[in-house]
Design a protein around this motif. Structure first.
Motif, PDB file in Angstrom:
ATOM      1  N   ARG A   1       0.817  -1.208   0.000  1.00 50.89           N
ATOM      2  CA  ARG A   1       0.000   0.000   0.000  1.00 50.89           C
ATOM      3  C   ARG A   1       0.852   1.259   0.000  1.00 50.89           C
ATOM      4  O   ARG A   1       0.383   2.324  -0.402  1.00 50.89           O
ATOM      5  N   SER A   2       2.099   1.162   0.467  1.00 50.25           N
ATOM      6  CA  SER A   2       2.993   2.320   0.508  1.00 50.25           C
ATOM      7  C   SER A   2       3.860   2.435  -0.742  1.00 50.25           C
ATOM      8  O   SER A   2       4.657   3.365  -0.853  1.00 50.25           O
ATOM      9  N   ASN A   3       3.715   1.486  -1.654  1.00 43.39           N
ATOM     10  CA  ASN A   3       4.463   1.521  -2.906  1.00 43.39           C
ATOM     11  C   ASN A   3       4.045   2.754  -3.719  1.00 43.39           C
ATOM     12  O   ASN A   3       2.870   2.917  -4.045  1.00 43.39           O
ATOM     13  N   PRO A   4       4.985   3.667  -4.061  1.00 46.09           N
ATOM     14  CA  PRO A   4       4.605   4.883  -4.794  1.00 46.09           C
ATOM     15  C   PRO A   4       3.959   4.596  -6.148  1.00 46.09           C
ATOM     16  O   PRO A   4       3.123   5.376  -6.612  1.00 46.09           O
ATOM     17  N   VAL A   5       4.309   3.478  -6.771  1.00 43.38           N
ATOM     18  CA  VAL A   5       3.680   3.123  -8.050  1.00 43.38           C
ATOM     19  C   VAL A   5       2.242   2.672  -7.813  1.00 43.38           C
ATOM     20  O   VAL A   5       1.343   2.985  -8.600  1.00 43.38           O
ATOM     21  N   GLN A   6       2.010   1.979  -6.706  1.00 46.78           N
ATOM     22  CA  GLN A   6       0.641   1.594  -6.347  1.00 46.78           C
ATOM     23  C   GLN A   6      -0.214   2.832  -6.134  1.00 46.78           C
ATOM     24  O   GLN A   6      -1.385   2.873  -6.546  1.00 46.78           O
ATOM     25  N   ILE A   7       0.355   3.839  -5.507  1.00 46.00           N
ATOM     26  CA  ILE A   7      -0.388   5.081  -5.261  1.00 46.00           C
ATOM     27  C   ILE A   7      -0.781   5.717  -6.594  1.00 46.00           C
ATOM     28  O   ILE A   7      -1.909   6.192  -6.762  1.00 46.00           O
ATOM     29  N   LEU A   8       0.133   5.696  -7.576  1.00 38.32           N
ATOM     30  CA  LEU A   8      -0.172   6.231  -8.906  1.00 38.32           C
ATOM     31  C   LEU A   8      -1.302   5.434  -9.564  1.00 38.32           C
ATOM     32  O   LEU A   8      -2.245   6.031 -10.115  1.00 38.32           O
ATOM     33  N   VAL A   9      -1.221   4.110  -9.511  1.00 41.01           N
ATOM     34  CA  VAL A   9      -2.247   3.270 -10.142  1.00 41.01           C
ATOM     35  C   VAL A   9      -3.607   3.491  -9.466  1.00 41.01           C
ATOM     36  O   VAL A   9      -4.640   3.579 -10.137  1.00 41.01           O
ATOM     37  N   ALA A  10      -3.602   3.612  -8.138  1.00 41.66           N
ATOM     38  CA  ALA A  10      -4.855   3.869  -7.414  1.00 41.66           C
ATOM     39  C   ALA A  10      -5.457   5.212  -7.827  1.00 41.66           C
ATOM     40  O   ALA A  10      -6.678   5.335  -7.990  1.00 41.66           O
ATOM     41  N   LYS A  11      -4.597   6.225  -8.023  1.00 46.37           N
ATOM     42  CA  LYS A  11      -5.088   7.545  -8.467  1.00 46.37           C
ATOM     43  C   LYS A  11      -5.648   7.468  -9.893  1.00 46.37           C
ATOM     44  O   LYS A  11      -6.634   8.136 -10.217  1.00 46.37           O
ATOM     45  N   LEU A  12      -5.007   6.648 -10.731  1.00 46.32           N
ATOM     46  CA  LEU A  12      -5.520   6.458 -12.099  1.00 46.32           C
ATOM     47  C   LEU A  12      -6.901   5.809 -12.077  1.00 46.32           C
ATOM     48  O   LEU A  12      -7.812   6.234 -12.800  1.00 46.32           O
ATOM     49  N   PHE A  13      -7.039   4.773 -11.251  1.00 48.87           N
ATOM     50  CA  PHE A  13      -8.351   4.127 -11.103  1.00 48.87           C
ATOM     51  C   PHE A  13      -9.395   5.147 -10.659  1.00 48.87           C
ATOM     52  O   PHE A  13     -10.504   5.208 -11.210  1.00 48.87           O
ATOM     53  N   LYS A  14      -9.040   5.945  -9.660  1.00 48.55           N
ATOM     54  CA  LYS A  14      -9.990   6.918  -9.114  1.00 48.55           C
ATOM     55  C   LYS A  14     -10.397   7.941 -10.168  1.00 48.55           C
ATOM     56  O   LYS A  14     -11.582   8.248 -10.335  1.00 48.55           O
ATOM     57  N   MET A  15      -9.414   8.471 -10.899  1.00 52.57           N
ATOM     58  CA  MET A  15      -9.696   9.497 -11.911  1.00 52.57           C
ATOM     59  C   MET A  15     -10.607   8.954 -13.013  1.00 52.57           C
ATOM     60  O   MET A  15     -11.631   9.573 -13.360  1.00 52.57           O
ATOM     61  N   HIS A  16     -10.257   7.803 -13.560  1.00 56.51           N
ATOM     62  CA  HIS A  16     -11.017   7.271 -14.697  1.00 56.51           C
ATOM     63  C   HIS A  16     -12.357   6.664 -14.264  1.00 56.51           C
ATOM     64  O   HIS A  16     -13.359   6.813 -14.978  1.00 56.51           O
ATOM     65  N   LEU A  17     -12.391   5.997 -13.124  1.00 51.36           N
ATOM     66  CA  LEU A  17     -13.665   5.423 -12.668  1.00 51.36           C
ATOM     67  C   LEU A  17     -14.683   6.512 -12.356  1.00 51.36           C
ATOM     68  O   LEU A  17     -15.867   6.381 -12.697  1.00 51.36           O
ATOM     69  N   ASN A  18     -14.226   7.595 -11.716  1.00 49.06           N
ATOM     70  CA  ASN A  18     -15.150   8.697 -11.426  1.00 49.06           C
ATOM     71  C   ASN A  18     -15.640   9.356 -12.706  1.00 49.06           C
ATOM     72  O   ASN A  18     -16.792   9.802 -12.784  1.00 49.06           O
ATOM     73  N   ALA A  19     -14.772   9.424 -13.719  1.00 42.69           N
ATOM     74  CA  ALA A  19     -15.194   9.977 -15.015  1.00 42.69           C
ATOM     75  C   ALA A  19     -16.272   9.084 -15.645  1.00 42.69           C
ATOM     76  O   ALA A  19     -17.264   9.581 -16.195  1.00 42.69           O
ATOM     77  N   LEU A  20     -16.086   7.756 -15.556  1.00 48.66           N
ATOM     78  CA  LEU A  20     -17.095   6.822 -16.078  1.00 48.66           C
ATOM     79  C   LEU A  20     -18.411   6.945 -15.308  1.00 48.66           C
ATOM     80  O   LEU A  20     -19.494   6.884 -15.896  1.00 48.66           O
ATOM     81  N   ARG A  21     -18.310   7.133 -13.995  1.00 45.85           N
ATOM     82  CA  ARG A  21     -19.525   7.248 -13.182  1.00 45.85           C
ATOM     83  C   ARG A  21     -20.282   8.533 -13.491  1.00 45.85           C
ATOM     84  O   ARG A  21     -21.513   8.549 -13.497  1.00 45.85           O
ATOM     85  N   ARG A  22     -19.535   9.635 -13.726  1.00 47.02           N
ATOM     86  CA  ARG A  22     -20.213  10.909 -14.011  1.00 47.02           C
ATOM     87  C   ARG A  22     -20.931  10.856 -15.340  1.00 47.02           C
ATOM     88  O   ARG A  22     -22.107  11.192 -15.446  1.00 47.02           O
ATOM     89  N   ASP A  23     -20.180  10.498 -16.368  1.00 44.39           N
ATOM     90  CA  ASP A  23     -20.756  10.505 -17.716  1.00 44.39           C
ATOM     91  C   ASP A  23     -19.794   9.768 -18.640  1.00 44.39           C
ATOM     92  O   ASP A  23     -18.754  10.311 -19.036  1.00 44.39           O
ATOM     93  N   ALA A  24     -20.134   8.549 -18.994  1.00 43.96           N
ATOM     94  CA  ALA A  24     -19.229   7.721 -19.803  1.00 43.96           C
ATOM     95  C   ALA A  24     -19.039   8.293 -21.199  1.00 43.96           C
ATOM     96  O   ALA A  24     -18.030   8.020 -21.854  1.00 43.96           O
ATOM     97  N   VAL A  25     -20.014   9.094 -21.676  1.00 38.94           N
ATOM     98  CA  VAL A  25     -19.920   9.651 -23.035  1.00 38.94           C
ATOM     99  C   VAL A  25     -19.018  10.886 -23.040  1.00 38.94           C
ATOM    100  O   VAL A  25     -18.031  10.958 -23.761  1.00 38.94           O
TER     101      VAL A  25
END
Length: 920
Positions: A339-363
């Motif tokens: 969980r403290s791996n800096p690359v894991q933190i980047l991947v988690a932020k990527l998931f958050k950014m793109h998943l929230n975009a899909l939830r708001r409006d996939a189009v």
């Protein structure tokens, strides 16, 4: 007396038993790490080359005996879900994310039941009866659906176990406990296949029931030897936890009724220097560990026999940064929290950014600015994606939400890594995971250097690359991972269980390890960190469906046994060491607090005669004052910069009052030109609201400059005001956001302020005022020449409005904050420019001074219109004369003001006075 290390002693025994060939020997050790050290010890005993014996860890041996392949914890969850789906009715089937929350704990219980060879039906029946007793008083008709489901869960446990057991054994795979149970069943068959081979079990302590049965069976057959590593002090003391397990083994094993327990040593009583060091906060221990190693190195001692044992794995990074440069070789053998791996933190932020975009409006794929900034500013990628340009454009446009397409236009320069990061995700798990894998490879290519930091980054990258590829395998194999949401939920489950493994040179240099990695190894100097309760030992934790008292009755390990394991590891580290450093956090309160470990107290109470205990306290340097105000003396360079500003750009009225507020703020902003970091305003700030109102009034009145105002003009302005405010709101704040929440309130406040200002202007005209606007947002400048000044000084600034009202000239300043009439009343000139409470008076008189030459013979007035104090209307500057207030700014008033202004400017320019921070 020189202590003989355990592995050296073992290698001597092996040489005596196998002088010529090691082909018939199998050595079983507690972990894989010890294998390298044992081979090194064996080299010293055999001068000629020969084939090494078979050396394996106990887990490898058990797996070999059982014939089953071990599954990792996440794959086990998937397989369990496959079984679970077949034994429950469709209406009771839980989604995987919900199932995983309790399944992880249940699998741990399955594991313990099998490792300790318990009858699962008896255990689960026992648990079911306990729950029935808890709810015995409820009539059947009064049981709620929740209680019924709860009791059914306990009824289903044996069903889950039996179905899962059969499913795994059919596939020839299993979890650790199942593999142990199968190995016990096949131990006789395995022993027969050994033939003339001998098995040496070395360095064990806490054995589970399955291991005890297997080893005792081998001992009874005469094909095995066991070599314990225990000190007489621990074994003979019936209350010492370090000897708890070996005392049980000595008492209960049939073998030791007729055979002595060999290799009981007395090394712990040998001379030792034990330094107990307390320091506040965890990170302080890392600094001290670095200093200890630096001291050892400065004394020309080798670090080959120095072990740094981290009681808390998250201390690894601070420790690495605290090591002296003289450490030329080190080996890290421990798991670092995934969980403290800096690359894991980047991947988690990527998931958050793109998943929230899909939830708001996939189009439209709308992104949130903070999530984008979190990704682009991650230190693993920031230097390689030209993040500054994109971030600057987001700040400049004050954009909170924006589409993915518009984000790409902020920086049109081609960049492969940035394009991959900003690729639109679709709800296709395999596509997303392969994209993440490609991103990690691209980042790896960027970190192609050989510097130590690059090597560390590549270790983190490789760990995450393996994890993502594992997810790809799961995604291809299990239908559960059918959405990106599910993939993210499983990703979080994996991260909780994952570790980053480091590799190095195990036989050379400083050894950095975790507690478990230190088994069977001996070092001359041992440094142990985090010797606090809850860390060393780990403390109580109940991740089990089986209650404590049931565990005690069934013979399952409880926190008592876990403490005993930690006790053994702790005292084994000290067993043959000569110099020991025990570091602990002395902070008693707060988030990063801790109580010193019971092991330290035990060392003090049960101190051996040859032990020298030293108590040391390391604290951070505390200055006499908590904070020393910043002081900047006026060097020749600074004086020349002040003169350049004074003779060219000049000092504005707000700059002068800024100096009164805080000279250092004046120095930083006005002289060095340092501005606050520009950030996106999610809610309209007060200064931005003031700017919107200012500009709206300027736009409304601009066509009327030079004319006499009429009521009809004001009627027309009131009709336009809302549209003009909206235009300025979008221009000053941002154009691509809806006015919601606080922003809607701020927008309405701006509209009302402008409307009420125009309404008051209209009433004044109806009451007979004659108003002609001369200037709006007028730039003014005045050169102040005085014999007390070292050189002429320019005063310059912008005034919001200049008008002729009833034959008097008014200089007007708009204020979005609250100003009262008393703040603009002057009682005495003495100390006017030395007191911050006169800041509004100073500003108004500066405007009057700059405009005086253009006022002609008309009376000159200056004042403020406060939008938060509309009821007082226009607030005049005035000089109190008894009960009367004279609002006309005469030549005499300006002459008095100039005298005070010179004092203020001299304070700024005087070479002998420094800029000193004001502490409010």
């Amino acid at each position: 007396m020189t202590n003989i290390r355990f592995l050296d002693k073992l290698s001597v025994e092996i040489k005596a038993d196998f002088p010529d060939s090691l082909d018939d020997l199998i050595i079983v050790l507690p972990n894989k790490r010890a294998k390298v050290f044992l081979l090194e010890a064996l080299k010293k005993q055999y001068p000629k080359s020969l084939f090494a014996p078979e050396i394996s860890s106990v887990e490898e041996l058990i797996q070999q005996m059982s014939g089953l392949r071990a599954l990792d914890s996440i794959e086990l969850l998937f397989e369990f879900y496959e079984v679970y789906s077949t034994v429950v009715t469709p209406d009771k089937l839980q989604p995987f994310e919900q199932f995983a929350n309790w399944a992880k704990m249940l699998l741990q219980d399955f594991n313990e039941i099998d490792r300790y060879l318990l009858n699962p039906n008896r255990v689960f029946s026992y648990l079911k009866d306990i729950e029935d007793i808890k709810h015995w008083s409820l009539d059947l008709e009064k049981r709620t659906t929740m209680i019924q489901n709860y009791l059914e869960f306990w009824e289903m446990m044996p069903v889950y176990y039996q179905a899962f057991f059969e499913y795994l054994t059919a596939k020839k795979v299993g979890y650790q406990g199942l593999i142990y149970r199968q190995a016990v069943d096949k131990s006789a068959e395995f022993a027969e296949k050994l033939g003339d081979k001998k098995m040496y079990f070395a360095g064990f302590n806490a054995l589970n029931a399955a291991e005890e049965v297997i080893i005792q069976d081998f001992l009874a057959r005469g094909c095995a030897k066991v070599f314990w590593d225990i000190d007489a002090v621990f074994l003979n003391d019936p209350f010492h936890d370090a000897g708890l397990f070996l005392r049980r083994i000595k008492k209960q094993w049939k073998h030791y009724r007729s055979h002595p327990m060999d290799w009981i040593v007395t090394d712990f009583s040998e001379p030792k220097t034990i330094r107990i060091i307390k320091t506040p906060k965890t990170v302080g221990q890392a600094r001290i560990a670095g200093k200890i190693i630096e001291k050892i190195k400065s004394e020309n001692q080798s670090l080959n026999q120095v072990a740094l044992v981290l009681g808390e794995e998250n201390l690894l990074m601070p420790v690495l940064y605290s090591l002296p440069v003289e450490v030329d070789a080190l080996n890290i053998t421990m798991g670092y929290d995934g969980r403290s791996n800096p690359v894991q933190i980047l991947v988690a932020k990527l998931f958050k950014m793109h998943l929230n975009a899909l939830r708001r409006d996939a189009v439209n794929y709308t992104l949130y600015h903070k999530e984008v900034l979190d990704v682009l500013s991650n230190p693993m990628i920031e230097p390689y994606v030209d993040a500054g340009t994109t971030i600057a454009n987001i700040h400049e446009g004050n954009l909170t939400f924006f589409s993915l397409d518009s984000l790409k236009t902020f920086n049109p320069q081609p960049n492969t890594l940035r394009d991959l990061l900003l690729t639109k995700w679709e709800d296709k798990p395999l596509v997303v995971l392969r994209l993440l894998s490609t991103i990690l490879l691209e980042i790896k290519d960027k970190h192609s250097g050989q510097a130590e930091e690059e090597k560390l980054s590549k270790t983190f990258l490789y760990s995450m690359y393996q994890l993502i590829n594992k997810l790809i395998t799961y995604c291809e194999k299990y239908p559960t991972m059918d959405t990106v949401e599910n993939v993210y939920a499983i990703y979080k489950q994996i991260i909780d269980l994952s570790e980053v493994s480091f590799e190095g040179e195990p036989l050379k240099g400083l050894q950095i390890m975790g507690v478990l990695e230190s088994r069977v190894l001996d070092f001359d100097t041992v440094i142990i960190t985090s010797v606090n309760e809850g860390k060393f030992p780990a403390g109580k934790s109940q991740n089990s469906f089986i209650p404590y008292d049931v565990k005690r009755e069934l013979g399952l390990p409880t926190y008592k046994e876990k403490d005993a394991i930690y006790s053994y590891h702790f005292y084994h580290l000290l067993l043959r060491a000569k110099d020991v450093y025990l570091l602990y956090n002395s902070e008693a309160e707060g988030l990063d607090a801790g109580e010193r470990s019971r092991f330290i107290t035990q060392l003090e109470i049960e101190k051996r005669p040859n032990h020298q205990l030293q108590h040391l306290t390391y604290s951070a340097f505390l200055p006499e004052k908590a904070y020393q105000p910043i002081e900047v003396p006026k060097s020749e360079l600074l004086q020349s910069k002040l003169r350049e500003i004074a003779e060219n750009k000049g000092f504005s009225p707000s700059a002068l009052t800024n100096y009164l507020r805080n000279p250092i703020q004046f120095y930083l902003q006005r002289i060095l030109g340092i501005r606050e970091v520009e950030e996106v305003e999610e809610n309209v700030a007060l200064n931005t609201l003031g700017t919107i109102i200012h500009h709206a009034l300027e736009q409304l009145y601009q066509p009327l400059v030079g004319r006499m105002l009429t009521v009809a003009d004001l009627d027309d302005l009131q009709k336009k005001s809302d549209a003009v405010v909206e235009m300025e709101f979008e221009r000053e704040y941002s154009s691509n956001r809806e006015k919601l929440g606080k922003n809607l309130l701020a927008f309405e406040v701006a509209k009302r302020n402008v409307f009420h200002f125009l309404a008051e202007e209209r009433r004044n005209l109806q009451n007979g005022d004659e108003v002609q606007i001369l200037e709006l947002e007028r730039s003014l400048k005045y050169t102040l020449v005085d014999e007390r000044l070292p050189y002429p000084v320019i005063i310059s600034g912008f005034v919001d409005r200049i008008e002729i009202r009833n034959k008097s000239i008014r200089v007007i300043d708009y204020k979005s904050g609250k100003v009262t009439a008393n703040q603009l009343r002057l009682k005495s000139w003495d100390g006017l420019t030395a007191d911050l409470k006169n800041d509004k008076i100073i500003q108004l008189l500066c405007y009057a001074l700059m405009f005086e030459s253009e006022a002609g013979n008309r009376p000159l007035e200056a004042g403020i219109y406060s939008f938060k104090n509309r009821k007082e209307g226009f607030l005049f500057f005035g000089v109190r004369q008894g009960k009367e207030i004279d609002s006309v700014i005469s030549a005499e008033v300006l002459r008095e003001f100039k005298t005070e202004l010179v004092d203020l400017i001299n304070a700024i320019l005087h070479p002998d006075s420094s800029f000193v921070e004001a502490l409010n």
